[in-house]
Design an enzyme around this catalytic site. Sequence first.
Site, short mmCIF file in Angstrom:
data_model
loop_
_atom_site.label_atom_id
_atom_site.label_comp_id
_atom_site.label_asym_id
_atom_site.label_seq_id
_atom_site.Cartn_x
_atom_site.Cartn_y
_atom_site.Cartn_z
N HIS A 13 32.94 34.48 63.36
CA HIS A 13 31.58 34.39 62.82
C HIS A 13 31.37 35.41 61.70
O HIS A 13 30.81 35.08 60.66
CB HIS A 13 30.55 34.69 63.92
CG HIS A 13 30.51 33.71 65.04
ND1 HIS A 13 30.84 34.05 66.33
CD2 HIS A 13 30.17 32.40 65.08
CE1 HIS A 13 30.70 33.00 67.12
NE2 HIS A 13 30.31 31.97 66.39
N GLN A 53 34.39 19.02 63.18
CA GLN A 53 32.98 19.31 62.89
C GLN A 53 32.77 19.46 61.38
O GLN A 53 31.82 18.92 60.80
CB GLN A 53 32.57 20.60 63.61
CG GLN A 53 31.25 21.19 63.14
CD GLN A 53 30.84 22.36 64.00
OE1 GLN A 53 30.40 22.19 65.13
NE2 GLN A 53 30.98 23.57 63.48
#
Length: 283
Positions: free
Chosen positions: A37, A154
């Site tokens: 992240h 995704q």
Amino acid sequence: MEVIRRLADSLARCDEARATGRRVGVVPTMGAFHEGHTSLMRRARDETDLVVVTLFVNPLQFGDAADLAAYPRDEDQDRQIADEIGVDVLFAPTAEEMFPAGPPEVSVEPGALGERLEGVSRPGHFRGVATVVAKLLHAVGPARAYFGQKDAQQLAVIRSMVRDLSFPVEIVACPTVREPDGLALSSRNRRLTPEQREAAGCLFLALSEAAELARGGERDAAKLVAAMAREVGATPQARLDYAAVVDEETFDEVREISRPARALVAAAFGEVRLIDNLLLPTA
Ligand code: AMP
């Protein structure tokens, strides 16, 4: 760092930045931040002027209520991490704020791409992802949105949504951050027992074997798939879900590797299901 809970407040804050010529970048996440992240946040920090990180554990993308309940959450620590990186806004809406009338009537249907591979194991998952990412993009209006290659399917679904529905945003794909043994960082890794954690290294080993075969000139995708399945199958704590080779552009499964292709693998370790992938080298 500002923490925003309301869709309207997020849009107002981003509008204000755009009005003064600032470029807005967004990093959509489900929290429990790790270095995967933070690599996306740093890239956004380098390339855009107002960095918005969204934190929303999206109920629409979980088929299984137990999986949703078990998903790790640590907003206090996430706030601290994002703040240290220099994120400007953490947009962390509640499920009620996102869906005040309950699950949405209208959703983004990703089509056939959403039904293969992850879509087989997790029916409706990519519809849930695409629908929420569409809402988050509307709540921010970014010039650029950052996604990890770790979740390659995704990324492909988001790219096709942006293309087919003309979202005015550039999608930026960021490389997968790994542990020293190759395991891709994932919020789910913290749920592994020490034995499962050790076993999980088989995912990257399997992908590396596929890459080695491709580097040696192997063009038959079935051989790579078999090698990956063998590696995961030989690991006592691992239950293989799928191994596959897909075309890098279309995400269609391929028989012969004649264009850029990506190897994918998914397996469960106890209750924890992990996925990983690697772009195959050209011989
Ligand atoms: P998540 O919070 O799991 O929904 O992930 C948020 C974003 O971080 C997605 O775009 C992921 O693809 C990306 N991401 C997750 N793990 C990694 C990793 N190990 N390396 C790079 N990006 C990642």
